[in-house]
Every structure is written in structure tokens, then in C-alpha cells.
Design a protein around this motif. Sequence first.
Motif, mmCIF file in Angstrom:
data_model
loop_
_atom_site.group_PDB
_atom_site.id
_atom_site.type_symbol
_atom_site.label_atom_id
_atom_site.label_comp_id
_atom_site.label_asym_id
_atom_site.label_seq_id
_atom_site.Cartn_x
_atom_site.Cartn_y
_atom_site.Cartn_z
ATOM 1 N N PRO A 1 -39.620 0.836 23.883
ATOM 2 C CA PRO A 1 -39.853 -0.556 23.471
ATOM 3 C C PRO A 1 -39.366 -0.786 22.036
ATOM 4 C CG PRO A 1 -41.901 0.692 23.408
ATOM 5 C CD PRO A 1 -40.865 1.608 23.993
ATOM 6 N N GLN A 2 -39.327 -2.039 21.652
ATOM 7 C CA GLN A 2 -38.896 -2.376 20.283
ATOM 8 C C GLN A 2 -39.953 -1.972 19.262
ATOM 9 O OE1 GLN A 2 -36.082 -3.925 19.036
ATOM 10 N NE2 GLN A 2 -35.107 -3.831 21.042
ATOM 11 N N HIS A 3 -41.219 -2.093 19.665
ATOM 12 C CA HIS A 3 -42.323 -1.811 18.753
ATOM 13 C C HIS A 3 -43.260 -0.795 19.405
ATOM 14 C CE1 HIS A 3 -40.896 -5.087 16.293
ATOM 15 N NE2 HIS A 3 -40.833 -5.830 17.381
ATOM 16 N N PRO A 4 -44.055 -0.111 18.597
ATOM 17 C CA PRO A 4 -44.921 0.944 19.137
ATOM 18 C C PRO A 4 -45.827 0.431 20.261
ATOM 19 C CG PRO A 4 -44.908 1.026 16.743
ATOM 20 C CD PRO A 4 -44.165 -0.214 17.124
ATOM 21 N N MET B 1 -33.266 -2.220 23.329
ATOM 22 C CA MET B 1 -32.962 -1.402 22.142
ATOM 23 C C MET B 1 -31.457 -1.187 21.993
ATOM 24 S SD MET B 1 -35.167 1.852 21.117
ATOM 25 C CE MET B 1 -36.297 1.299 19.865
ATOM 26 N N ALA B 2 -30.978 -1.290 20.783
ATOM 27 C CA ALA B 2 -29.549 -1.103 20.535
ATOM 28 C C ALA B 2 -29.169 0.343 20.815
ATOM 29 C CB ALA B 2 -29.219 -1.456 19.103
ATOM 30 N N MET C 1 -43.399 6.636 18.039
ATOM 31 C CA MET C 1 -42.951 5.371 17.438
ATOM 32 C C MET C 1 -43.932 5.016 16.342
ATOM 33 S SD MET C 1 -41.505 2.985 20.494
ATOM 34 C CE MET C 1 -40.531 1.984 19.381
ATOM 35 N N MET C 2 -43.398 4.691 15.183
ATOM 36 C CA MET C 2 -44.257 4.415 14.040
ATOM 37 C C MET C 2 -43.763 3.163 13.336
ATOM 38 S SD MET C 2 -45.537 7.117 11.234
ATOM 39 C CE MET C 2 -43.970 7.361 10.399
ATOM 40 N N VAL D 1 -47.706 5.699 17.852
ATOM 41 C CA VAL D 1 -47.950 6.054 19.265
ATOM 42 C C VAL D 1 -47.050 7.243 19.607
ATOM 43 C CG1 VAL D 1 -48.539 3.672 19.909
ATOM 44 C CG2 VAL D 1 -46.215 4.504 20.277
ATOM 45 N N ILE D 2 -47.562 8.086 20.483
ATOM 46 C CA ILE D 2 -46.821 9.290 20.853
ATOM 47 C C ILE D 2 -46.893 9.462 22.372
ATOM 48 C CG2 ILE D 2 -46.712 11.826 20.634
ATOM 49 C CD1 ILE D 2 -48.204 11.412 17.897
ATOM 50 N N ALA D 3 -45.768 9.843 22.954
ATOM 51 C CA ALA D 3 -45.753 10.237 24.369
ATOM 52 C C ALA D 3 -45.336 11.704 24.383
ATOM 53 C CB ALA D 3 -44.767 9.379 25.158
#
Length: 429
Positions: free
Chosen positions: A73-76, A1-2, A113-114, A120-122
Motif C-alpha cells: 500500500p501507499q501508507h502503512p 506504488m511507483a 512500512m514506517m 507495520v510489519i509483515a
Amino acid sequence: MAAPRHSHGATHARRAPLSTFGSRTDVGCVREHNEDSLLVAPPLFVVADGMGGHAAGEVASEIAVDVIARYAPQHPDGELLARAVDEANWAIIRAAQEGKGRAGMGTTCTAAMMEGERLVIAQVGDSRAYLLHHGKLQQLTRDHSLMADMIESGQLTEEEARVHPRRSVITRALGSDPNMHADIYELNVETGDRLLLCSDGLSGMLEDYEIEQVLQHTRDPQRCASMLVNQAIGAGGHDNVTVVVADVTGFAEARRKKVARKTKVFVGFVLALLVAILAGTAFACQKYLDTVAYLIAEDGKVAVYKGVPDQLFGMSFSELERVSGVSVDDLQPGVANRLQEGIRVDSVAAADALIQEYENDIERRANQGALPGDETTQEDANGAGSADNAAGAAGSADAGNASNASASEGAAGEGEPNTSSSSAERRQA
Ligand code: CA
């Protein structure tokens, strides 16, 4: 991730595609420090509510958003997002051991992350994620708090918990237990849904129905986040208050890209079509210029040019074919005048035919002793109204140029030999 930008007491966005999200954090009316931190870096959104006193909570919540931004991560992906939260937990423990912040500092963490219609949620602690779905507010996360445990075991009602003296006790946080893990939520959401992440400075000050109303009626996510914070402050602002609002745009972004791609192809097609039309037109023009011709006076002689005598933006569209032996001075005045401008014909062959007629006319008049350009014969010609064979031929060649003036000029000019000859006859008589 940037490298992301996290926020503490302010709102930052790493990327700003469309205004599909908004955020705000505020110290509130009672606390001296804002120990909340937030991160808005779509598809990642995080709210962390630090604790520890003397600004140590601030350090803990900042470490949390920094580390999660780095490890998410880059994606959920729920598991990978929870692993990023684990990293944040260890980082806070290490920081405290290294003397950064204070021992015992900690933070909650609600990381979401959406992307598309995937969420997804942590989750650790009592910061919350809510979803506004079909206009109804649902709490997605379960608080890790004493109040939540007591409500679940039936010892307390929601209303009693709201004013309970131990309402801020949380049962799980980042920064103390290296074996702590986040709860993971993975769900499908719908386009039009709205995600809300908030610290307990919002959910502790406003009832769910109040939050629901603002989410329902404030279209712009940034404005919505601001209004929620304002209402929490209006209700007393007992705690730091942090809000992230993100709209579920589903695959709108993907659709937008697809439309942009199609538009690009269409524009390319139209441009290609235009180029083809221009090339076709240019070709047709060139073909026309290669065919047509005109006669013009040049250094006293009649010259034949291919093309047209006009100019456009200083460009000429003609090419010298030949200079004939016919002197302009030997021609009838009308013809000589028109030759100054140019006499257009359909082809070089027609121009040659016309020159042939001029030569015939000159020869005939020379034989008859007539003088070219005689005013008297000109007038007579108008009265005569007849033309010999040469005039007929010249007239038809000229008329083929679709120029009536040219045709009549040719006829009038060529009509003169008759009258010249009659005047010559008169002289002889
Ligand atoms: Ca708080």
C-alpha cells in the motif's frame, strides 16, 4: 506504488529525502552466492533471505521484493502489506512451476512500512525486525524457526540455539504453501527510535548486545548498516548478511514542509514590502521631480526646466518648461557662469520670479547705460556689500532651494546693479 528498485547484493533507494536510512548486503565469507535481497523504498523496507541452493534462493528473494514493492500500500497498513506478501508467495510458487529458479526454492520475508510514528510489519521466516527504543534493543518479530519453537517450549536456551546443527531450519517461508500467511505487527514508535531489519547472517553472527551497541553509537544510518555487516563478517561471515537501518523521524518531514511553507509566505511578504517601499520611493521621487525646477543657459537664453539637471545611468530627470527671452550675455558674469551648470529652485514659480528679477535688472542697467560683465563693476560690487530690492527677492528665491552657494551667488550677482550704477554715476560725473 511507483516502480521500485530492489536490490540484490547492493543498496538502492527509490527516493532519498534525508539520510534517515541506510542498507547493505554482503555475500559473507563462506557462501558462493548472495541469496539475500533487500528493498529500500521509504516508507517500505524489505529484507528477504532466499534458500534453495544453486542460486535459486536468489530468484525467490528477488521475486519477493519485486512483488511486494508492486503490491504494497501507499501508507502503512498491516493487512494490505500482508496481502502483498501473499502475492509474493504465490508468485514464487508459480515461478517454480514455470521452471524459473528451482522447485522448492523459498525465501523469508520481513517487510516493514514506517511513516510518521506508525510502523507495520509483515513477517515470514527468521529474518528479523528490531527496534532500538530509548537506547534499548527489542526484537519485534518472532522467528518462524525450529530454534524459536524449541526455545519457547523450554527445550533450548538462546546460547544453545546459536550453535545447534539445525539452527537454520525454518518453519514458514514463501514459495511452498499457497495458504501461508505472514504475521502482522502494528505498533507506534517514537521519533528517535531506530528500526533494523536483518537476515540471520547478522542475528546469527552477532549477539543482541553487540547489535545494540552499533545502533546506539553510530549516528548515520548508512554507516551503521555498514558497520553491522562488517562486524558480522568479522565474526566469521558464515552466511549472507543483509541489513536495513531506518530512523524514525516522526513528523519531522511534515514539520520541515510546514516550515518551508511558512518561509515561502514570509519571503513573499518581504518581497511585497520591498516592492511597496520601492514604489513609494519612486512615487516620492516623481513627486519631487514634478515640483522642483532649475534655470539653465540654452542656446544663449535662460531656460526653465522642471526636475533636476543631473543624470543617472544616462537617464535625465527633467522636462523643459519654457525658454525665456532673457539672454545669458545680458546677465552678470557670475550668474551667467552658474547658468551653465543650472541654478536650482524650489518650484517653477520661483524660477519665474528669478527670471523676472533678471529682466528687471537688465532693464535697469540698460536705462543706466551700464555694461553687463564689467570686471571693474564686479570688484566694486564685492566692496559695496549692499543689494537692492531685486537682489533681495532673487536671493530669497534662490535660498529657498536650500543652496547657500546659489543664494549668495544670486545676492552677489544682484548686488552689481548698485555698483554699476555708481560707476555709471562716476562716469557721468
Ligand atoms: Ca540466511
